[in-house]
Structure formats: structure tokens, C-alpha cells
Design an enzyme around this catalytic site. Sequence first.
Site: not given
Length: 310
Positions: A150, A21-22, A27, A24-25, A175
Site C-alpha cells: 500500500s 483474502g479472495a 482478492g 472480498s474486494g 497498518y
Amino acid sequence: MGDDRRGPVGGMSERVCVVTGATSGIGFVTARELARQGATVVVVGHDPRRTLEATERIRREAGSAQVEGITADLSLQREIRTLSTRIQQTYPRVHVLVNNAGAVFAARELTTEGIERTWALNVLAPFLLSTLLLPRLQESAPARIVNVASAAHRGLRLNWDNLQGEQAYSGYRVYGRSKLALLLLTYEFARRTAGSGVTVNALHPGFVATRFAQNNRGAFARAFRILSGLFAIQPERGAQTAIYLASDPSVQSVTGQYFARRRPTTSSPASRDPSSANRLWLTVALQTGVPPTSPSAGAGQARTGANPTG
Ligand SMILES: NC(=O)c1ccc[n+]([C@@H]2O[C@H](COP(=O)([O-])OP(=O)(O)OC[C@H]3O[C@@H](n4cnc5c(N)ncnc54)[C@H](OP(=O)(O)O)[C@@H]3O)[C@@H](O)[C@H]2O)c1
């Protein structure tokens, strides 16, 4: 995101870090900062164009050529297996795996492999990728697995009859439960790898202004955008704990812990129940075709002085 063009500053040179997940955001910033510290970074992305763009941007902003992009849909186990093979063929050593990719899905959907999408991406993907890369990480020890969990796990329990939202589905609760499952697996992984030279920790990044939830339509995505605009921190800050756990020498021997703001913290009682963790391990092993005894409990000696507290 900042565009500070300093080159790599060493510290992590000779280390190979895989960040999912690198694109965006959290990552993206994690991958860029590890590259800036001198690491060779594998940027794992979902979309080919975004993966290419993120890889080029990280090379530019980190001032490093040691950044490779690989595309994989991590909600599909066959793509995770292909990804693992490709990483191991390219890199004789892998020192850090940051399992960061994750998402919330407002509506229940199944992947083409028949698994509910949140469960596939947020739970099975980090479990399977960590298991497949573990031998390579052990050969490269000291090595680290960092799971981006989370605070949304708090106040929830696993519903064993509804793990994939078969009976009832509410996007944010599903989630939260997926992150609870990720924490249970983090602690179980740490117990099973204690003393092997590979540490396994999890973190809460804070409420971070990213593209999180923007894969959804309408009110669900809009609500996250509004809340994010009001209360969220920037990805630079949100990535700090992931970068710390992936690279800081002071946590090299720490395993089986949950961190927030770069400090160990206590996750919910439900996430720390070893019998749930063991039951979940057997469940996800079956779902991913991994031998349930792999890695076997207590593998290796307590070489690192690790403290898997769960
Ligand atoms: N933002 C927060 O407030 C917050 C709070 C607590 C925890 N987290 C966790 O932090 C992690 C990073 O999220 P973020 O906030 O940085 O969100 P983000 O900006 O949406 O980034 C998510 C990353 O995951 C990738 N991804 C999504 N689906 C994928 C798939 N099927 N296969 C491979 N990659 C996939 C995305 O790639 P594409 O964009 O190309 O799809 C993107 O690179 C997640 O695990 C999230 O649950 C976030």
C-alpha cells in the site's frame, strides 16, 4: 462487482494460483479474473461461509469448475502451516501466490499466539506462506509471488522497539508500517530468490471501495466508508495491477519491483534500505520459526534476467 458470465479464455490454463483474502474486494476480483483466464484457483478465505459463497460465485462468474475454497485464519501461524500442507498435498504444481489478505485494526489486539494482529496478518502471514510454498513454487517455475502492499507505507519508518505496537498504537500508522515491512521483505525475498525462476513483486492497488476497515466498529469504520464512497475506485479497477503481476507474460521475468497502475514505481527510501530488510528478515524468521538463511541469498543463477532493485 460485475457479473459477466463469459467462460475461461485460456492463457493461464495449466497454472495453479493461490489467492489469499479472495472472499472480498481486490482478492475476489483477482481470483475470479485468474479463473476466467483459465487458471486453477485456490480461494483462501477467513470465514467458512464467505469462503464457500465466494468460491461458488467465482465458479459461476468465471464459468470454471477449477476453483477450490480453503479456510484459514492467516493471523495464526499454525493455520498457515496447515494451509500450506493442504495446498501442497492437493497441487503438485503451484505457479502463483497472491498474498492479498490484509486488514487495519483500530485497537491493539493480540492473536491467541501472542502476536499483534496487524503484524501477524499483514507481515508474518505473507512471509511464512511464501517461505513454506517457495520450494513448490521453485519446482513449478516460472512462478510468481505477488504481495499486495500500500501507498500507506510512505513517510513512515520502522520503529524497531515498537514493531508490534507494544509502546504506542495508532491503527492506521501501524497498518502503514506493516506495509512498509511487507515491501522490505518483498525486496529481500527477491534478492534471495534471484535467478530461481520465482519472481517476487509488490503493488499498491489504489484507494479501493472494499470491505477494508469494516472489521472495526464505530467512527473508524464509518470514516473509511465515507471516504471510500467519495474517492475510491471499484474493485474491478483496484485489482488490475494484481491480476497483471500474477498473469501477464510481459512481467514474467521482473522481480523485486513495486507497481501501481500496472507500472513500476518507486517505493519510499525507508522501504528500499537493504540493511533494514536484512534485519527485518532475521526478526520475522525468528518470530515464525523459519531458518533465517532460508532461502539463502543468491540462490540459483540469474536465469530470468531478474532485476531486484529493492
Ligand atoms: N482497499 C484499499 O483502498 C486498499 C489500499 C491499499 C492496499 N489495500 C490492501 O489490499 C488488500 C485487500 O484488501 P481489500 O481492500 O480488498 O479489503 P477487504 O475487502 O476487507 O478484503 C480483505 C480480505 O482479507 C481477508 N482476511 C482478513 N483477515 C483475515 C485473516 N485473519 N485470515 C485470512 N483472511 C483474512 C478477508 O476475509 P474476511 O472478509 O472473511 O475476513 C478478505 O477476504 C489488503 O492487503 C489491503 O491492505 C487495500
